[in-house]
Scaffold this active site. Structure first.
Site, PDB file in Angstrom:
ATOM      1  N   GLU A 223       0.835  -1.197   0.000  1.00  0.00           N
ATOM      2  CA  GLU A 223       0.000   0.000   0.000  1.00  0.00           C
ATOM      3  C   GLU A 223       0.874   1.252   0.000  1.00  0.00           C
ATOM      4  O   GLU A 223       1.549   1.555   0.992  1.00  0.00           O
ATOM      5  CB  GLU A 223      -0.931   0.015   1.226  1.00  0.00           C
ATOM      6  N   LYS A 355      -8.836 -14.878  16.004  1.00  0.00           N
ATOM      7  CA  LYS A 355      -9.008 -14.486  14.591  1.00  0.00           C
ATOM      8  C   LYS A 355     -10.442 -14.137  14.211  1.00  0.00           C
ATOM      9  O   LYS A 355     -10.855 -14.353  13.076  1.00  0.00           O
ATOM     10  CB  LYS A 355      -8.447 -15.569  13.665  1.00  0.00           C
ATOM     11  N   ASP A 431       1.369 -14.137  12.800  1.00  0.00           N
ATOM     12  CA  ASP A 431       0.226 -14.709  12.088  1.00  0.00           C
ATOM     13  C   ASP A 431      -0.658 -13.550  11.622  1.00  0.00           C
ATOM     14  O   ASP A 431      -1.311 -12.889  12.441  1.00  0.00           O
ATOM     15  CB  ASP A 431      -0.557 -15.625  13.048  1.00  0.00           C
ATOM     16  N   HIS A 529      -2.460  10.341  -1.538  1.00  0.00           N
ATOM     17  CA  HIS A 529      -2.690   9.015  -2.116  1.00  0.00           C
ATOM     18  C   HIS A 529      -2.534   9.049  -3.621  1.00  0.00           C
ATOM     19  O   HIS A 529      -2.041   8.112  -4.230  1.00  0.00           O
ATOM     20  CB  HIS A 529      -4.063   8.474  -1.716  1.00  0.00           C
TER      21      HIS A 529
END
Ligand code: ADP
Length: 538
Positions: A223, A355, A431, A529
């Site tokens: 990104e 998660k 993770d 951006h």
């Protein structure tokens, strides 16, 4: 792969031409060495004879141009032998050219063979045996998952699996690298059935000045703007004297679900588990799982006759999911003695909660619970962040607090904590799926020092990180942990490295929040951006 043996036709194997080879190739004659010696003898004899006769003529004052028949014969012998010798010794020039050509051809052949060797796996697949295995996988006779154990060579297994996959799907994997990766290091640990690896660029934000130490924070991301923005936040924090962090809790959780025939029986077990008098016995069973696992608490929830037991334990420098699961299994085995009617439905009953966005983690914490804060001076807000304190405080209230409340957010009272958390997680071998609860964060902003300066804090109750186990031992990820000074097990105290990593992540989130919120407050978001995220390439 074996390099194909050079055949007799291969120029690489050709014997180099020598001067003596030219006896058969010399257009001047079919001469033998004997003939060459003879001509040499004729040449030097003729020269000697002529010189002697010319010396006598000079001594006796006789004219040189009057020649006898023997002198004519000597002159002829001299001329003929000279022509022959010139023809013979003039030959090396074309021979050198021929040698040069052959040398060039030879080099070409060597380059070709080298290229073949360098592209080893492709040639490897053309070998009979590997081709057979590829066919076996394609036809379903050889299970793809068994290649590593069958071949005992992880790289070869990955290459064969990849080739089979391309044939089965008819899709090319060009662009997904296979080379330069240690496939042994992921075996049975990190990834099954590999066919290559994805490359993610790693950028560095920092220095992040946190608790008096400077950190260069590695962020793996695609990104645009993210690293640059976090870096700007780090700059503002640094210029204001740095950030400080506090660790509130450190405990990984696992919550199995068990079922009884009545709610009463489920409640009896709940009372037993939550009774402080039982704790030592239960901890004794739990702690056998690892020298690093230490049970901290048990919290239960009941749904009818089903019981959810949330075990929390310290796990040293490991993130701890394996460790806590083993400990829980030990306790379940132990409980079956006194509660034989307990039906274990699952080692994980989602009250853990792993998660998934869940209030239990947001309220109780999971992994490391960290608060990180900084006071950003008024002039730094203006100079570095290009906004003002009042605008930031107002935006934080309306966006991160009210806006998130309106959206019914769970732990999402922040601008983009998940951006920083996932980038650092990927870089350091965490993770990435645990980004969900690890990104729970409430960002607070307040004007302090008579409304001049900005107090900013991030409170993150469930940062799940480790510096041993899982993906942390892989070469690239270990290098990023090393950069932060938290690679592997802490030598000072078990858990010190993973706790520091959690604090660094919270510090980087603080920087990220500061910078993004400032960009929004200053109306720069879309502009920046467009600059970093949209290349001009068509
Ligand atoms: P996780 O529980 O996070 O999945 P693993 O079980 O893969 O982690 O890794 C933990 C392993 O590392 C355990 O076998 C543990 O004994 C070992 N270990 C070595 N040093 C440490 C340490 N300082 N903290 C925690 N575990 C450690």
């Amino acid at each position: 792969m074996e390099i194909p043996a050079a055949t007799s036709t291969s120029p690489v194997k050709h014997k180099k031409a020598t001067k003596f080879d030219s006896f058969s190739e010399n257009p001047t004659s079919n001469a033998t060495p004997m003939l060459l010696y003879l001509i040499n003898a004729v040449f030097f004899t003729a020269v000697y004879f002529l010189l002697v006769s010319w010396r006598d003529k000079i001594r006796h004052s006789k004219p040189l141009h009057v020649v006898s028949s023997s002198e004519i014969a000597a002159l002829l012998a001299f001329a003929v032998s000279l022509v022959y010798l010139l023809g013979f010794f003039a030959h090396p020039l074309p021979l050198q050219e021929q040698e040069k050509e052959e040398k060039e051809e030879e080099e070409k052949q060597i380059t070709l063979i080298k290229k073949k060797v360098q592209s080893d796996p492709i040639i490897l697949l053309s070998e009979e045996e590997d081709e057979e295995i590829v066919k076996g996988v394609v036809e379903g006779r050889v299970p793809s998952y068994s290649l590593e154990s069958k071949l005992g060579d992880c790289k070869r297994a990955a290459a064969i699996r990849r080739e089979a996959l391309e044939r089965i799907t008819g899709k090319s994997l060009d662009g997904l690298p296979l080379e330069n990766f240690d496939y042994e290091s992921i075996l049975g640990q990190c990834c099954e059935m590999p066919v290559g690896y994805v490359q993610i660029p790693v950028g560095i934000a920092g220095p992040l000045l946190l608790d008096g130490e400077e950190y260069s924070v590695p962020m793996a991301t695609t990104e645009g703007c993210l690293v640059a923005s976090t870096n700007r936040g780090c700059k503002a924090i640094y210029a204001s004297g740095g950030a400080t962090s506090v660790l509130l809790k450190d405990g990984m959780t696992r919550a199995p679900v068990v079922r009884f025939s009545t709610a009463k029986r489920a409640a009896q077990l709940k009372l037993y588990l939550e009774d402080p008098l039982s704790f030592e016995t239960i901890a004794g069973a739990f702690n056998k799982s690892s020298r690093f696992a230490r049970l901290q608490s048990i919290k239960c929830a009941i749904a009818g006759k089903n019981l959810y037991m949330r075990f929390t334990c310290s796990t040293g420098d490991a993130m701890g999911m394996n460790m806590v699961s083993k400990g829980v299994q030990n306790v379940l085995d132990f409980l079956l003695t006194d509660f034989p009617d307990m039906d274990v439905i699952g080692i994980s009953g989602n009250f853990c909660s792993d998660k998934k966005p869940a209030a239990v983690n947001w309220i109780e914490g999971r992994g490391k619970s960290v608060v990180c804060e900084a006071i950003i001076r008024e002039e730094i807000v203006k100079k570095v962040l290009k906004t003002d304190v009042a605008s930031l405080v107002e935006l934080n209230m309306l966006k991160n607090l009210t806006g998130s409340a309106m959206a019914g957010a769970l732990g999402g009272f922040n601008a983009h904590a998940a951006n920083i958390v996932s980038a650092v997680y990927i870089a350091t071998g965490q993770d990435p799926a645990q980004n969900i609860e690890s990104s729970h964060c409430i960002t607070m902003m307040e004007a302090v020092n008579d409304g001049k300066d900005l107090h900013i804090s991030v409170t993150m109750p469930s940062i799940e990180v480790g510096t041993v186990g899982g993906g942390t031992q892989l070469a690239s990820q270990a290098a990023c942990l090393n950069l932060l000074g938290v690679k592997g097990a802490s030598k000072v105290e078990p858990g010190a490295n993973s706790r520091r990593l959690a604090a660094i992540i919270a510090g980087a989130v603080l920087a990220g929040e500061l910078s993004l919120m400032s960009a929004i407050a200053a109306g720069q978001l879309v502009k920046s951006h467009m600059k970093f995220n949209r290349s001009n390439k068509v």
